[in-house]
Design a protein around this motif. Sequence first.
Motif, short mmCIF file in Angstrom:
data_model
loop_
_atom_site.label_atom_id
_atom_site.label_comp_id
_atom_site.label_asym_id
_atom_site.label_seq_id
_atom_site.Cartn_x
_atom_site.Cartn_y
_atom_site.Cartn_z
N ALA A 1 -68.25 7.30 44.29
CA ALA A 1 -69.02 6.48 45.18
C ALA A 1 -68.25 5.07 45.23
N LEU A 2 -67.25 4.87 44.39
CA LEU A 2 -66.62 3.63 44.23
C LEU A 2 -65.21 3.47 45.01
N THR A 3 -64.91 2.25 45.59
CA THR A 3 -63.69 2.20 46.26
C THR A 3 -63.02 1.07 45.62
N ILE A 4 -61.74 1.54 44.79
CA ILE A 4 -61.14 0.47 43.94
C ILE A 4 -59.68 -0.07 44.65
N THR A 5 -59.76 -1.27 44.68
CA THR A 5 -58.25 -1.91 44.99
C THR A 5 -57.84 -2.73 44.08
N MET A 6 -56.51 -2.43 43.84
CA MET A 6 -55.71 -3.19 42.90
C MET A 6 -54.88 -4.41 43.60
N LYS A 7 -55.14 -5.42 43.15
CA LYS A 7 -54.39 -6.77 43.68
C LYS A 7 -53.18 -7.08 42.79
N ASP A 8 -53.23 -6.90 41.59
CA ASP A 8 -52.04 -7.44 40.82
C ASP A 8 -52.35 -6.82 39.46
N CYS A 9 -50.95 -6.58 38.72
CA CYS A 9 -51.08 -6.01 37.44
C CYS A 9 -50.10 -6.98 36.61
N ARG A 10 -50.44 -7.63 35.65
CA ARG A 10 -49.43 -8.54 34.93
C ARG A 10 -49.40 -8.10 33.29
N TYR A 11 -48.30 -8.19 32.97
CA TYR A 11 -48.04 -8.03 31.35
C TYR A 11 -47.15 -9.10 30.82
N PRO A 12 -47.22 -9.16 29.50
CA PRO A 12 -46.23 -10.41 29.00
C PRO A 12 -44.71 -9.97 29.29
N LYS A 13 -44.12 -11.11 29.76
CA LYS A 13 -42.72 -11.28 30.23
C LYS A 13 -41.76 -10.40 29.06
N GLY A 14 -40.94 -9.69 29.42
CA GLY A 14 -40.11 -9.09 28.47
C GLY A 14 -40.80 -8.01 27.56
N ASN A 15 -42.13 -7.76 27.58
CA ASN A 15 -42.67 -6.74 26.90
C ASN A 15 -43.67 -5.96 27.93
N PRO A 16 -43.14 -4.88 28.36
CA PRO A 16 -43.94 -4.11 29.40
C PRO A 16 -45.19 -3.17 28.97
N SER A 17 -44.71 -2.96 27.68
CA SER A 17 -45.79 -1.88 26.76
C SER A 17 -46.46 -3.00 26.54
N GLU B 1 -53.12 -1.31 47.02
CA GLU B 1 -53.73 0.14 47.50
C GLU B 1 -54.97 0.25 47.12
N SER B 2 -55.83 1.08 47.84
CA SER B 2 -57.05 1.48 47.55
C SER B 2 -57.30 2.68 47.34
N THR B 3 -58.14 3.23 46.53
CA THR B 3 -58.49 4.69 46.50
C THR B 3 -60.26 4.81 46.28
N ASP B 4 -60.48 6.05 46.34
CA ASP B 4 -61.91 6.14 46.15
C ASP B 4 -62.04 6.97 44.63
N PHE B 5 -63.11 6.48 43.88
CA PHE B 5 -63.65 7.30 42.48
C PHE B 5 -64.85 7.46 42.50
#
Length: 166
Positions: free
Chosen positions: A77-93, A71-75
Amino acid sequence: MKRLVTVFMLLAHSANAQTVIEGDNTVISLGNAPTAESRTRASASSAAQAVMRGLDKLAGASEDIILTTGESTDFGALTITMKDCRYPKGNPSGDAFVNLEITDSKTGKSAFEGWMVASSPALHAMDHPRYDVWAIRCKLDDRTPSVVAGESSPLPLMRPEGLGGN
């Protein structure tokens, strides 16, 4: 250089060399030399959403930005596109790593492309004269709050009426 490699190989194969593997850690010791230790990194999981924070440095306004993968959004004059978000397995926080592509819509140039690390925002930061964007965390579902204890409010602090200014 060849001599240095030969000396290292002799040391590595000497009777004093010892390699100990304990769980996820590998410890290598050569006689009285300091030990070298390597740790296996925990595997990562991907989340469907990421929470970033954007700051307009001129207006002094910040905003939480929640994006789904692709997904992309405008902030501003910027257009931000998120490609992936990763976190340690078993530790979502745990520590989040967010892969972003940010372009300046006024100039058409890339302002940032790559991974941002939530715990070290200056490690690979976006460099823009007016805006700042940094990763906060991965968001697993709609029940995950966008602001949790220990983080600042997404709204800028306001001075009480009659104090210092307007």
